[in-house]
Design an enzyme around this catalytic site. Structure first.
Site, mmCIF file in Angstrom:
data_model
loop_
_atom_site.group_PDB
_atom_site.id
_atom_site.type_symbol
_atom_site.label_atom_id
_atom_site.label_comp_id
_atom_site.label_asym_id
_atom_site.label_seq_id
_atom_site.Cartn_x
_atom_site.Cartn_y
_atom_site.Cartn_z
ATOM 1 N N TYR A 138 0.843 -1.201 0.000
ATOM 2 C CA TYR A 138 0.000 0.000 0.000
ATOM 3 C C TYR A 138 0.874 1.244 0.000
ATOM 4 O O TYR A 138 1.690 1.447 0.909
ATOM 5 C CB TYR A 138 -0.889 -0.004 1.251
ATOM 6 C CG TYR A 138 -1.883 1.134 1.272
ATOM 7 C CD1 TYR A 138 -2.924 1.167 0.351
ATOM 8 C CD2 TYR A 138 -1.780 2.174 2.183
ATOM 9 C CE1 TYR A 138 -3.843 2.215 0.353
ATOM 10 C CE2 TYR A 138 -2.700 3.220 2.189
ATOM 11 C CZ TYR A 138 -3.720 3.234 1.274
ATOM 12 O OH TYR A 138 -4.626 4.263 1.269
ATOM 13 N N ASP A 232 8.713 2.585 1.971
ATOM 14 C CA ASP A 232 7.538 3.344 2.383
ATOM 15 C C ASP A 232 7.419 3.159 3.895
ATOM 16 O O ASP A 232 6.993 2.116 4.383
ATOM 17 C CB ASP A 232 6.305 2.811 1.648
ATOM 18 C CG ASP A 232 5.041 3.546 2.051
ATOM 19 O OD1 ASP A 232 5.010 4.133 3.151
ATOM 20 O OD2 ASP A 232 4.074 3.514 1.271
ATOM 21 N N LYS A 260 2.040 10.084 9.033
ATOM 22 C CA LYS A 260 1.383 9.690 10.290
ATOM 23 C C LYS A 260 2.059 10.300 11.526
ATOM 24 O O LYS A 260 1.776 11.430 11.879
ATOM 25 C CB LYS A 260 1.291 8.166 10.375
ATOM 26 C CG LYS A 260 0.510 7.607 9.160
ATOM 27 C CD LYS A 260 0.005 6.207 9.371
ATOM 28 C CE LYS A 260 -0.565 5.621 8.095
ATOM 29 N NZ LYS A 260 -1.985 5.444 8.063
HETATM 30 C C1 LIG Z 1 2.394 2.171 4.042
HETATM 31 C C2 LIG Z 1 1.534 3.344 3.704
HETATM 32 N N1 LIG Z 1 1.908 4.158 2.736
HETATM 33 C C3 LIG Z 1 1.179 5.244 2.398
HETATM 34 C C4 LIG Z 1 0.014 5.534 3.039
HETATM 35 C C5 LIG Z 1 -0.794 6.716 2.629
HETATM 36 O O1 LIG Z 1 -0.719 7.702 3.609
HETATM 37 P P1 LIG Z 1 -1.879 8.821 3.644
HETATM 38 O O2 LIG Z 1 -3.130 8.146 4.064
HETATM 39 O O3 LIG Z 1 -1.345 9.828 4.629
HETATM 40 O O4 LIG Z 1 -1.939 9.368 2.253
HETATM 41 C C6 LIG Z 1 -0.433 4.713 4.066
HETATM 42 C C7 LIG Z 1 -1.691 4.991 4.769
HETATM 43 O O5 LIG Z 1 -2.166 4.254 5.597
HETATM 44 C C8 LIG Z 1 0.332 3.569 4.393
HETATM 45 O O6 LIG Z 1 -0.087 2.715 5.331
#
Ligand SMILES: Cc1ncc(COP(=O)(O)O)c(C=O)c1O
Length: 426
Positions: A138, A232, A260
């Protein structure tokens, strides 16, 4: 006279003004009224121990007094400037000191935006186009990130399948998809395709841990094939350890994304890397052709920055991460013990700082194996936990530092009830 609405009334109003009755994030049948410490309350006044914690940011719990104080102090001085400000610069400095791969960082507003820039940055730096991503990984909502995020049908690797309407097929052609934890598959793809700019990976994919040597193997393959390694760390940053997954697993990527926790509950995220890579954000150095244009109204927002800085200061205190892991271990043990005693097949999957239970006897290694064999059991377990005052996302449990022994005791009781609900399914 002003009348407070019930939760049912809010739900009805949400259905009228929001598609699918919600923000797209979480069960729209719960309307949160407030959060305090380790708890949240819904609009009917029901109290829950919160293991959702805003999907990760509220690692210290809701309304931590020191974070509140920092925010209250900032608010009258200004909520957003667009221009450089000392709070944002101090946060960038704290991030660069904490995170091994970051010599410099650029702020954005969301984690998905940070991932979008990370991919673009890797393409600019290497001059190559293709991106290797893992099935089920994700990385936000960009066109690239929506490839093979949650495919309903298993297609052959490395074919990319979009999980959203509205994405041109040309994007899929630039993506290669591999199974997480399969180093041989990644090695073959890198050997076959000489135009791979980067591998993007969640070092802990959702809650699936990397097998020993997997991340180090990715590092070595990227070096061999002159591709960049992007971690990520939107979820894992400042959670798995103060220096993130790269500190915890001992593998340093070329680029990482953060979000976050670094915004302390406010909208703020970042992309970071070495000066050599980050110079693509500086037109004066790289020239117009190699430059990544990047700006955003709320980038480096001072309120988010002070909240993030204070959160990080608290996390640096002696014993924070040991405490978080102690809470996590206790929550893991109580579930494993109750499920084992009841003879229910399950797998505990994840890290002490972020994990969940899969109702299956298959070890979770990748997107296709990290699944419930008995989704009915998972649904009953989740519903009973909620009914007994435990709020968690469907496939994650986030411990926070605001938890108390009493919360753990209450959770253990809810777990016992949830296991009874699973047993009653037969
Ligand atoms: C691993 C990861 N990358 C990117 C994101 C996207 O972040 P945002 O919701 O702040 O756009 C998330 C969101 O949960 C995530 O878990």
């Amino acid at each position: 006279m002003y009348k407070l609405k019930t939760q049912a009334e809010w739900i009805a109003q949400a259905k009228a003004v929001l598609p699918a009755g919600g923000f797209g994030n979480f069960d729209p049948e719960v309307i949160i009224a407030k959060g305090e410490g380790s708890h949240v309350w819904d609009e009917d006044g029901n109290k829950y121990i919160d293991y959702l914690i805003g999907s990760g940011p509220m690692l210290l719990g809701h309304g931590h007094p020191e974070v509140l104080e920092a925010v209250y102090e900032q608010l009258p001085k200004g909520m957003t400037f667009f221009a450089n400000n000392s709070q944002g610069i101090a946060l960038a400095d704290a991030i660069c000191q904490a995170v091994a791969c970051c010599q410099q960082t650029r702020f954005v507003t969301s984690g998905g935006e940070a991932d979008m820039y990370a991919i673009r940055l890797a393409r600019a730096f290497t001059g190559k186009t293709k991106i290797l991503k893992f099935e089920g990984g994700y990385h936000g909502m960009s066109a690239e990130a929506q490839m093979s995020l949650a495919p309903a049908k298993a297609v052959n690797f490395p074919h990319a399948v979009p999980d959203s309407a509205g994405i041109p097929t040309s994007v899929a052609e630039q993506m290669l998809i591999a199974p997480f934890n399969d180093l041989d598959a990644v090695a073959s793809l890198l050997a076959e395709h000489d135009d791979i700019a980067a591998i993007i990976v969640e070092p802990l994919q959702r809650i699936i841990p990397p097998q020993p040597g997997f991340l180090a193997g990715l590092r070595a393959l990227c070096d061999k094939h002159q591709a960049l390694l992007i971690f990520d760390e939107v979820v894992t940053g400042f959670r798995l350890a103060y220096g993130g997954a790269q500190e915890h697993y001992g593998v340093t990527p070329d680029i990482c994304t953060l979000g976050k926790i670094i915004g302390g509950g406010f909208p703020l995220a970042a992309v970071g890397a070495s000066e050599d890579i980050m110079r693509h954000f500086d037109k004066a150095i790289v020239g117009a052709d190699q430059w990544l244009m990047q700006l955003g109204t709320l980038s480096g927002n001072p309120v988010a920055s002070v909240a993030g800085l204070k959160t990080m200061e608290i996390l640096r205190r002696e014993g924070s991460y040991q405490q978080l892991r102690r809470f996590g271990k206790s929550l893991q043990d109580m579930q494993v013990s109750a499920l084992t005693k009841a003879g229910i097949a399950h797998q505990l999957c994840g890290d002490e700082t972020l994990f969940d239970i899969f109702f299956t006897d298959v070890p979770c290694l990748d997107y296709r194996s990290a699944n419930h064999k008995r989704p009915d059991q998972a649904a009953a377990y989740q519903a009973a936990l909620r009914q007994h005052g435990v709020l968690k996302p469907p496939s994650k449990l986030y411990p926070s530092l605001a938890l108390t022994d009493q919360d753990l005791e209450h959770t253990s009781h809810a777990v016992d009830k949830a296991v009874d609900a699973v047993v009653s399914l037969g």
